[in-house]
Scaffold this active site. Structure first.
Site, PDB file in Angstrom:
ATOM      1  N   ASP A 183      -0.389   3.327   5.317  1.00  0.00           N
ATOM      2  CA  ASP A 183      -0.202   1.732   5.339  1.00  0.00           C
ATOM      3  C   ASP A 183      -0.321   0.869   6.669  1.00  0.00           C
ATOM      4  O   ASP A 183      -0.566   1.855   7.624  1.00  0.00           O
ATOM      5  CB  ASP A 183       1.162   1.507   4.895  1.00  0.00           C
ATOM      6  CG  ASP A 183       1.336   0.399   3.998  1.00  0.00           C
ATOM      7  OD1 ASP A 183       1.254  -0.821   4.352  1.00  0.00           O
ATOM      8  OD2 ASP A 183       1.692   0.296   2.711  1.00  0.00           O
ATOM      9  N   ASP A 220      -5.516   0.480   8.917  1.00  0.00           N
ATOM     10  CA  ASP A 220      -6.224  -0.610   8.243  1.00  0.00           C
ATOM     11  C   ASP A 220      -7.262  -0.060   7.003  1.00  0.00           C
ATOM     12  O   ASP A 220      -8.308   0.458   7.340  1.00  0.00           O
ATOM     13  CB  ASP A 220      -7.066  -1.459   9.283  1.00  0.00           C
ATOM     14  CG  ASP A 220      -7.846  -2.753   8.337  1.00  0.00           C
ATOM     15  OD1 ASP A 220      -7.732  -2.565   7.312  1.00  0.00           O
ATOM     16  OD2 ASP A 220      -8.502  -3.357   9.086  1.00  0.00           O
ATOM     17  N   TYR A 265      -7.533 -12.771  -8.514  1.00  0.00           N
ATOM     18  CA  TYR A 265      -7.018 -11.613  -8.449  1.00  0.00           C
ATOM     19  C   TYR A 265      -7.458 -10.621  -9.523  1.00  0.00           C
ATOM     20  O   TYR A 265      -7.705  -9.521  -9.335  1.00  0.00           O
ATOM     21  CB  TYR A 265      -5.375 -11.877  -8.754  1.00  0.00           C
ATOM     22  CG  TYR A 265      -4.614 -10.571  -9.170  1.00  0.00           C
ATOM     23  CD1 TYR A 265      -4.207  -9.816  -7.895  1.00  0.00           C
ATOM     24  CD2 TYR A 265      -4.000 -10.348 -10.399  1.00  0.00           C
ATOM     25  CE1 TYR A 265      -3.403  -8.549  -8.293  1.00  0.00           C
ATOM     26  CE2 TYR A 265      -3.359  -9.218 -10.480  1.00  0.00           C
ATOM     27  CZ  TYR A 265      -2.868  -8.337  -9.445  1.00  0.00           C
ATOM     28  OH  TYR A 265      -2.253  -7.261  -9.549  1.00  0.00           O
ATOM     29  N   LYS A 269      -9.170  -6.765  -9.497  1.00  0.00           N
ATOM     30  CA  LYS A 269      -8.546  -5.862 -10.250  1.00  0.00           C
ATOM     31  C   LYS A 269      -9.658  -5.301 -11.155  1.00  0.00           C
ATOM     32  O   LYS A 269      -9.709  -4.099 -11.630  1.00  0.00           O
ATOM     33  CB  LYS A 269      -7.505  -6.228 -10.866  1.00  0.00           C
ATOM     34  CG  LYS A 269      -6.274  -6.198  -9.675  1.00  0.00           C
ATOM     35  CD  LYS A 269      -6.000  -4.885  -9.137  1.00  0.00           C
ATOM     36  CE  LYS A 269      -4.652  -4.985  -8.228  1.00  0.00           C
ATOM     37  NZ  LYS A 269      -4.454  -3.822  -7.580  1.00  0.00           N
TER      38      LYS A 269
END
Length: 225
Positions: A35, A52, A143, A147
């Site tokens: 993460d 990153d 979004y 996706k």
């Protein structure tokens, strides 16, 4: 047939990431958590924070550490990503670029870097898509488009690696019951949403031997939304 082994989980510091890590560990997996934020060291077998996931060199470095510490991988779960709600008229092109980077780019880079660590004989990858990528509501354009990119990437990878024994699938959740979503929607009935633990259970199934015949599939996990 692949049994529980070593799995890398991106986005391991987030609500879904933490829940998925716990589900996988309970199922017998050794977990490497990756993460940008700090990964709780008591929740994973190898914590790789400060990575990153949009940076190829940074993720390559994480892959090297996993190879050195754990000897390879049997599975990968790409959870890292982000969300933003804004209308097309009231929003900005920058949001579309940002969400593409957070959702598609991170999944692509992590997969490219970690695929070589999958052990001979195959493995499994699970990506986090979204139910909104099938039917987007108002304010969900950027979004949902990002996706949808994850969904198409999942399908392409499944075709490219099926003869190598690597299965690639995605889950398409609706609203996940996280503290952030409860804060953003205080009047909503959160009991209708998908709990992180339940979604983690679906992910664990897709990594398990029981899911060996399944690849290239986008599975809606929508609760009662």
């Amino acid at each position: 047939m692949m049994m529980a082994g070593v799995v890398a989980v991106t986005g391991a510091a987030g609500a879904l990431g933490r829940a998925t890590v716990q589900v996988l560990r309970a199922a017998g997996w050794t977990v490497a958590g990756i993460d940008l934020g700090d990964v709780p060291t008591d929740g994973v077998d190898l914590a790789l924070g400060g990575v990153d996931l949009s940076d190829e060199q940074a993720v390559a470095g994480a892959a090297d550490k996993i190879g050195e510490a754990l000897g390879g991988l049997d599975a990968l779960v790409n959870i890292a990503g982000g969300f933003s709600w804004e209308t097309v008229e009231g929003g900005s092109v920058a949001t579309w670029d940002r969400l593409y980077g957070m959702n598609v780019r991170t999944t692509l880079i992590a997969t490219r870097a970690l695929l070589p660590l999958l052990r001979d004989g195959g493995g499994a990858i699970v990506n986090i898509g979204a139910a909104a990528s099938v039917k987007a509501a108002a304010g969900m354009g950027a979004y949902a488009a990002s996706k949808a990119g994850v969904a198409r990437l999942t399908e392409a990878l499944a075709e490219e690696y099926k003869d190598a024994g690597v299965r690639v699938n995605a889950v398409l959740p609706s609203i996940i019951d996280t503290p952030a979503n409860r804060a953003d929607m205080p009047d909503a009935d959160a009991s209708r949403w998908v709990s992180p633990e339940a979604l983690g259970g679906v992910i664990a199934f897709l990594l398990s031997p029981a899911a060996t015949p399944i690849t290239g599939v986008l599975i809606p996990v929508t609760g009662r939304v």
